[in-house]
Design an enzyme around this catalytic site. Structure first.
Site, PDB file in Angstrom:
ATOM      1  N   HIS A  56       0.555  -3.528   0.718  1.00 10.92           N
ATOM      2  CA  HIS A  56       0.843  -3.554  -0.723  1.00 10.92           C
ATOM      3  C   HIS A  56      -0.238  -2.831  -1.521  1.00 10.92           C
ATOM      4  CE1 HIS A  56       3.829  -6.431   0.430  1.00 10.92           C
ATOM      5  NE2 HIS A  56       2.941  -7.337   0.775  1.00 10.92           N
ATOM      6  N   HIS A 218       8.321  -7.279   0.469  1.00 10.44           N
ATOM      7  CA  HIS A 218       8.349  -7.174   1.932  1.00 10.44           C
ATOM      8  C   HIS A 218       9.689  -6.652   2.424  1.00 10.44           C
ATOM      9  CE1 HIS A 218       5.535 -10.526   0.934  1.00 10.44           C
ATOM     10  NE2 HIS A 218       4.764  -9.848   1.755  1.00 10.44           N
TER      11      HIS A 218
END
Length: 330
Positions: A56, A218
């Site tokens: 991320h 995700h």
């Protein structure tokens, strides 16, 4: 898929080695997976710690520095860091005034940060925790009970980090962080799936002519799939989803965020549509940040986060910050 890696098993360690070489102002323990401000612990200051699965970036390690986090704990790709990492980070940055854990609402993160808080408290460190659950797309999922934590994390880390830098006590920093976390709302859209290094192929099937509204960072499914839409249509859907339940009346801070695989040319064009959609709905914008800040590896797509901003929050947003990924002021 072609990826700029050596072997999947070393991708996080290799990234941390590269980050250490590029940012000598940070102290990076590659083996133990802890990124710390080089000047920590800072006397008379509450310390902020966050972390989560890698993939991320720049969240969270890219936000370690003056005005934001004191430490970050990167896990493996899309995998929570372990309690030992957070406890080790707490010991490294605590100056005696305590630490604040900023936790995205994913089951592994919540459980491991809770265990780390208990470990740190056993060592005499005062710990407070704030949960970020800002994604309006999905209430419950395989990964969470409640809403998922996404782009609002940046606002919590920046605003609470500025308060801590000013010398606010732990109770005040925690209260402000919780107020921001409770107020933020995010909504994401995927144009393509992401590809994890371990798998080497897209993590889910998203046909070329379709997009996913309300995607998680995700690759978790969102609200629905639709045929490809224009930038303006995506902005309208995103803003309407965000304003449903958001307190109205005052100005907002806006984050137009790329998911990792969307160029700035498209993000700035999308921001123009977000600004148009907010203006049409009579929502004043106080500040805007555009870029790839809370990503999902190589996913093409975007997210929008809104945070109501009163006078205090705007002052804290404008306060100096110096991190690898966010930097302004002196």
């Amino acid at each position: 898929m072609k990826q700029l890696i050596n072997v999947p098993e070393r991708v996080v360690a290799d990234a941390l080695r590269g980050m250490a070489a590029a940012h000598p102002e940070l102290t990076i323990d590659v083996d133990r997976r802890v990124v710390v401000r080089g000047d920590a612990p800072i006397m008379d200051k509450v310390a902020l710690i966050s972390g989560g699965g890698s993939g991320h970036e720049p969240l969270h390690a890219g936000f370690v520095g003056r005005g934001m986090l004191d430490a970050a704990c990167p896990g493996e790709v899309f995998t929570s860091p372990v309690p030992d990492q957070m406890a080790r980070a707490a010991a490294a940055v605590d100056s005696g005034l305590g630490v604040l854990f900023i936790v995205k609402n994913y089951t592994g993160d919540v459980l491991n940060f809770r265990m780390a808080a208990e470990m740190a408290e056993d060592e005499g460190v005062a710990v407070a925790s704030v949960l970020v659950e800002d994604d309006v797309a999905v209430t419950d999922s395989t990964y969470t009970a409640g809403r998922r934590g996404t782009g609002g994390t940046l606002f919590v880390e920046k605003l609470a980090g500025a308060a801590a830098e000013e010398g606010a006590p732990l109770e005040r920093v925690e209260s402000l962080a919780r107020r921001v976390a409770d107020a933020c709302r995010s909504f994401g859209v995927a144009l393509t799936a992401c590809t994890t290094p371990a798998k080497g192929t897209p993590t889910f099937d998203l046909p070329p002519g379709e997009l996913e509204l309300g995607i998680g960072i995700h690759g978790e499914p969102g609200r629905e799939r639709r045929p490809m839409m224009t930038s303006g249509e995506i902005a309208d859907v995103s803003v309407d989803a965000l304003l449903d339940g958001l307190p109205r009346g005052g100005p907002v801070l806006v984050l137009v965020n790329g998911m990792g695989g969307t160029p700035l040319l498209e993000l700035y064009g999308f921001n123009a549509e977000v600004q148009r959609a907010l203006a049409e709905r009579q929502v004043p914008v106080a500040r805007t940040l555009v870029g790839n800040y809370v990503t999902s590896l190589d996913m093409a797509g975007c997210s929008v986060t809104l945070c109501p901003g009163d006078e205090e929050l705007l002052r804290l947003w404008d306060a100096p910050v110096s991190t690898p990924a966010l930097r302004w002021g002196r």
